[in-house]
Design an enzyme around this catalytic site. Structure first.
Site: not given
Ligand SMILES: NC(=O)c1ccc[n+]([C@@H]2O[C@H](COP(=O)([O-])OP(=O)(O)OC[C@H]3O[C@@H](n4cnc5c(N)ncnc54)[C@H](O)[C@@H]3O)[C@@H](O)[C@H]2O)c1
Length: 258
Positions: A153, A157
């Site tokens: 991961y 990133k």
């Molecule tokens: N939540 C955190 O703490 C956090 C921290 C740093 C970065 N992020 C990043 O933020 C972004 C969103 O994360 P989140 O926390 O909202 O996650 P989440 O799991 O709540 O939502 C992710 C969404 O992406 C969709 N998705 C997954 N794989 C996919 C694919 N192959 N094609 C199209 N859609 C796809 C899922 O269906 C879901 O709706 C991600 O890139 C994650 O890595 C999140």
């Protein structure tokens, strides 16, 4: 004055979590939003809820054919793409010694290759129309700091941060702004998968603001980066993390001596 009035904004992974909050914020600011997600029903429901001509599309960002079909469908319905929120991602909390090649490939495939495919497809459309655009990639603090369980991961990133810089250099001449948001710990479904009790306890000690962020706090930064107010912000990573990245020694004045 709504800051994104008349813009067509694509949000990948927009069916829930950070993406959904960003989709809502873009719609509030006047954009016509395309919610594109692996979860077809979630994308459709989110678009219906947003109104304003929002479109819900199914896409697997890791699949080049699926991304091409998504771009074609957007162009057919909306005629252009002004904004991309490159947000879709998956998480894992797997120790380095236990990370299997198939897990590595799956996470790199969605979080890095997928982001590349979508950004390239949208940027080509922006170049074709010739009126510039805004791209915001969603990286992570896990791409900046070594942390337990983040081999695949975090590597994905970190790669996305570098890709953002290259895109910023190459797309400037087309009037396309490219930036990153690096969220810290944000309370969403992915965090519920990746953050066990030990992780949550550690964040409690390491974040100066002593709390998780909300998806809406990422969405506010995303609106800023896509607004005209950020027109000279380019190739930048904006950390939205409650101070986690910059914190060093932290203690309470009245803490007992060790
Ligand atoms: N939540 C955190 O703490 C956090 C921290 C740093 C970065 N992020 C990043 O933020 C972004 C969103 O994360 P989140 O926390 O909202 O996650 P989440 O799991 O709540 O939502 C992710 C969404 O992406 C969709 N998705 C997954 N794989 C996919 C694919 N192959 N094609 C199209 N859609 C796809 C899922 O269906 C879901 O709706 C991600 O890139 C994650 O890595 C999140």
């Amino acid at each position: 004055m709504r800051r994104l009035a008349g813009k067509v904004a694509v949000v990948t992974g927009g069916a829930r979590g950070i993406g959904l909050a960003v989709a809502r914020a873009y719609a509030r600011e006047g954009a016509r939003v395309v919610v594109a997600d692996l979860n077809a029903e979630g994308a459709r429901a989110a678009a219906e809820d947003l109104g304003g001509g929002a479109l819900g599309l199914v896409v697997d960002v890791a699949d080049a054919g699926s991304v091409a079909a998504m771009i074609a469908a957007i162009v057919e319905s909306c005629g252009r793409i002004d904004i991309l929120m490159n947000n879709a991602g998956i998480g894992a909390n797997t120790p380095f010694l236990e990370t299997r090649l198939e897990d590595w490939n799956r996470i790199l495939g969605v979080n890095l290759t997928g982001a590349f495919l979508v950004a390239q497809g949208c940027a080509r459309e922006m170049v074709r129309v010739g009126e510039g655009g805004k791209i915001v990639n969603i990286a992570s603090l896990s791409g900046q700091r070594g942390a337990n369980g983040r081999a695949a991961y975090g590597s994905a990133k970190a790669g996305l941060e570098l890709l953002t810089k290259v895109m910023a250099v190459e797309l400037a001449e087309h009037g396309i702004n490219v930036n990153n948001i690096a969220p810290g710990a944000i309370e969403t479904d992915i965090a519920r998968i990746m953050h066990d009790r030990a992780t949550r306890a550690a964040y409690g000690r390491l974040i100066p603001m002593v709390r998780y962020g909300t998806p809406e706090e990422i969405a506010d930064a995303a609106v800023f980066l896509c607004s005209d107010e950020a027109r000279y912000v380019h190739g930048h990573t904006l950390n939205v993390d409650g101070g986690f990245r910059e914190a060093g020694l932290m203690f309470k004045r009245d803490a007992p001596e060790a």
